[in-house]
Design a protein around this motif. Structure first.
Motif, PDB file in Angstrom:
ATOM      1  N   LEU A 172      32.695  64.969  60.385  1.00  0.00           N
ATOM      2  CA  LEU A 172      33.225  63.645  60.720  1.00  0.00           C
ATOM      3  C   LEU A 172      32.189  62.561  60.427  1.00  0.00           C
ATOM      4  N   ALA A 173      30.948  62.792  60.800  1.00  0.00           N
ATOM      5  CA  ALA A 173      29.894  61.808  60.533  1.00  0.00           C
ATOM      6  C   ALA A 173      29.662  61.634  59.034  1.00  0.00           C
ATOM      7  N   ARG A 174      29.710  62.727  58.291  1.00  0.00           N
ATOM      8  CA  ARG A 174      29.513  62.633  56.842  1.00  0.00           C
ATOM      9  C   ARG A 174      30.628  61.841  56.174  1.00  0.00           C
ATOM     10  N   GLU A 175      31.874  62.120  56.571  1.00  0.00           N
ATOM     11  CA  GLU A 175      33.009  61.423  55.956  1.00  0.00           C
ATOM     12  C   GLU A 175      32.989  59.935  56.325  1.00  0.00           C
ATOM     13  N   VAL A 176      32.581  59.612  57.550  1.00  0.00           N
ATOM     14  CA  VAL A 176      32.490  58.205  57.945  1.00  0.00           C
ATOM     15  C   VAL A 176      31.467  57.476  57.078  1.00  0.00           C
ATOM     16  N   GLN A 177      30.350  58.111  56.808  1.00  0.00           N
ATOM     17  CA  GLN A 177      29.329  57.485  55.961  1.00  0.00           C
ATOM     18  C   GLN A 177      29.802  57.370  54.517  1.00  0.00           C
ATOM     19  N   TYR A 178      30.570  58.352  54.063  1.00  0.00           N
ATOM     20  CA  TYR A 178      31.146  58.239  52.715  1.00  0.00           C
ATOM     21  C   TYR A 178      32.059  57.022  52.616  1.00  0.00           C
ATOM     22  N   LEU A 179      32.926  56.855  53.607  1.00  0.00           N
ATOM     23  CA  LEU A 179      33.905  55.771  53.554  1.00  0.00           C
ATOM     24  C   LEU A 179      33.246  54.403  53.729  1.00  0.00           C
ATOM     25  N   ARG A 180      32.182  54.338  54.509  1.00  0.00           N
ATOM     26  CA  ARG A 180      31.495  53.054  54.698  1.00  0.00           C
ATOM     27  C   ARG A 180      30.628  52.685  53.506  1.00  0.00           C
ATOM     28  N   GLY A 181      30.374  53.636  52.623  1.00  0.00           N
ATOM     29  CA  GLY A 181      29.564  53.357  51.448  1.00  0.00           C
ATOM     30  C   GLY A 181      28.081  53.533  51.652  1.00  0.00           C
ATOM     31  N   THR A 182      27.649  53.963  52.834  1.00  0.00           N
ATOM     32  CA  THR A 182      26.228  54.183  53.072  1.00  0.00           C
ATOM     33  C   THR A 182      25.735  55.487  52.465  1.00  0.00           C
ATOM     34  N   LEU A 183      26.649  56.337  52.045  1.00  0.00           N
ATOM     35  CA  LEU A 183      26.303  57.640  51.473  1.00  0.00           C
ATOM     36  C   LEU A 183      27.152  57.854  50.233  1.00  0.00           C
ATOM     37  N   SER A 184      26.550  58.359  49.183  1.00  0.00           N
ATOM     38  CA  SER A 184      27.273  58.592  47.929  1.00  0.00           C
ATOM     39  C   SER A 184      27.844  60.004  47.919  1.00  0.00           C
ATOM     40  N   ARG A 185      29.086  60.118  47.495  1.00  0.00           N
ATOM     41  CA  ARG A 185      29.714  61.445  47.409  1.00  0.00           C
ATOM     42  C   ARG A 185      29.066  62.299  46.327  1.00  0.00           C
ATOM     43  N   ALA A 186      28.476  61.660  45.330  1.00  0.00           N
ATOM     44  CA  ALA A 186      27.865  62.421  44.238  1.00  0.00           C
ATOM     45  C   ALA A 186      26.574  63.100  44.686  1.00  0.00           C
ATOM     46  N   SER A 187      25.822  62.449  45.578  1.00  0.00           N
ATOM     47  CA  SER A 187      24.522  62.997  45.989  1.00  0.00           C
ATOM     48  C   SER A 187      24.635  63.962  47.160  1.00  0.00           C
TER      49      SER A 187
END
Length: 266
Positions: A172-187
């Motif tokens: 859940l925390a990872r997906e939230v960061q993906y959606l907020r743009g603070t984390l890249s799905r590629a990395s």
């Protein structure tokens, strides 16, 4: 590299997220895949993953992350709740839920959140009841026997195992960061799931004591331990114990004192 749904499901299998209980609530039947020979209900992990995606989008729809309360009275979820709040910005309430937090405006800890996330609807029933009074939407990690009263979004999973709870909050925390743009799905996310696992303080203390004990009882290679005792004894090692002491063979114990002090007048 981008993480796929299949990899997430494999992680859920390893953490035993799919294992339910022998009992099944009639509202949770839609999430049950099948029942084993032992009578344990198996949760459909595809639906669990989809519900995590839905829950992450609901969390991101709230502008201020601190308006989200994540509660867990179950000890296994306390560390996961604190870690989730650290990475998502939510407000963590691990441990005992103070009655009146959402309803009693006189108390200093009165809160008005926009979303409540609970680890177990049964153990966190007080929080659910107060949220229903205050018209606050609720998300919950629900097992097959969990009651769904006052739960708006149910995430079907095993909410009794520490690995399962930690993995769900990690996803859940990872997906939230993906959606907020603070984390890249590629990395991907370099934070391990292990940091969300609950650790027993007694086990940690026992492990620390064992490490200290091993350190003290480690074999010390000293000269006395490795040397030859006969060689260290010297030439007198094979001497007879009955023989008189060296240099004292002619001593007469009945003779008067030595002459060194004859000239002294005591």
């Amino acid at each position: 590299m981008a993480v796929t749904k299949e990899e997430d499901v494999q992680m859920m299998l390893v953490c035993k997220t799919h294992l339910g209980t022998r009992n099944c609530d009639y509202r949770m039947k839609r999430y049950v895949f099948r029942r084993t020979v032992d009578g344990i209900h198996i949760i459909h992990l595809g639906k669990t993953w989809e519900k995590i995606m839905v829950a992450a989008r609901v969390i991101c729809a709230i502008e201020n992350p601190s308006d989200i309360i994540v509660a867990s009275q179950r000890p296994y979820g306390s560390r996961a709740v604190l870690k989730f709040s650290q990475y998502s910005g939510a407000t963590a309430m691990a441990g005992r839920w103070m009655p009146g937090t959402l309803t009693n405006q006189i108390t200093t800890k009165y809160l008005e959140p926009r979303l409540l996330i609970v680890t177990d609807p049964r153990t966190d029933s007080q929080a659910l009841k107060e949220a229903s009074y205050a018209n606050i939407p609720v998300m919950a990690l629900c097992d097959t026997d969990s009651p769904l009263e006052n739960v708006d979004i149910a995430i079907p999973c095993n909410n009794k195992g520490k690995e399962s709870i930690a993995l769900l909050y990690w996803l859940l925390a990872r997906e939230v960061q993906y959606l907020r743009g603070t984390l890249s799905r590629a990395s991907g996310w370099d934070i391990m799931v292990d940091s969300f696992f609950w650790r027993d303080p007694e086990e940690l203390e026992a492990k620390a004591e064992e490490d200290a004990q091993e350190q003290w009882t480690a074999p010390v290679q000293t000269q006395a331990a490795t040397g030859d005792w006969d060689a260290q004894a010297g030439a007198g090692g094979d001497a007879s114990w009955d023989a008189p002491a060296q240099g004292g063979a002619g001593d007469d114990w009945s003779a008067p004192a030595a002459t060194a002090g004859e000239g002294q007048n005591w």
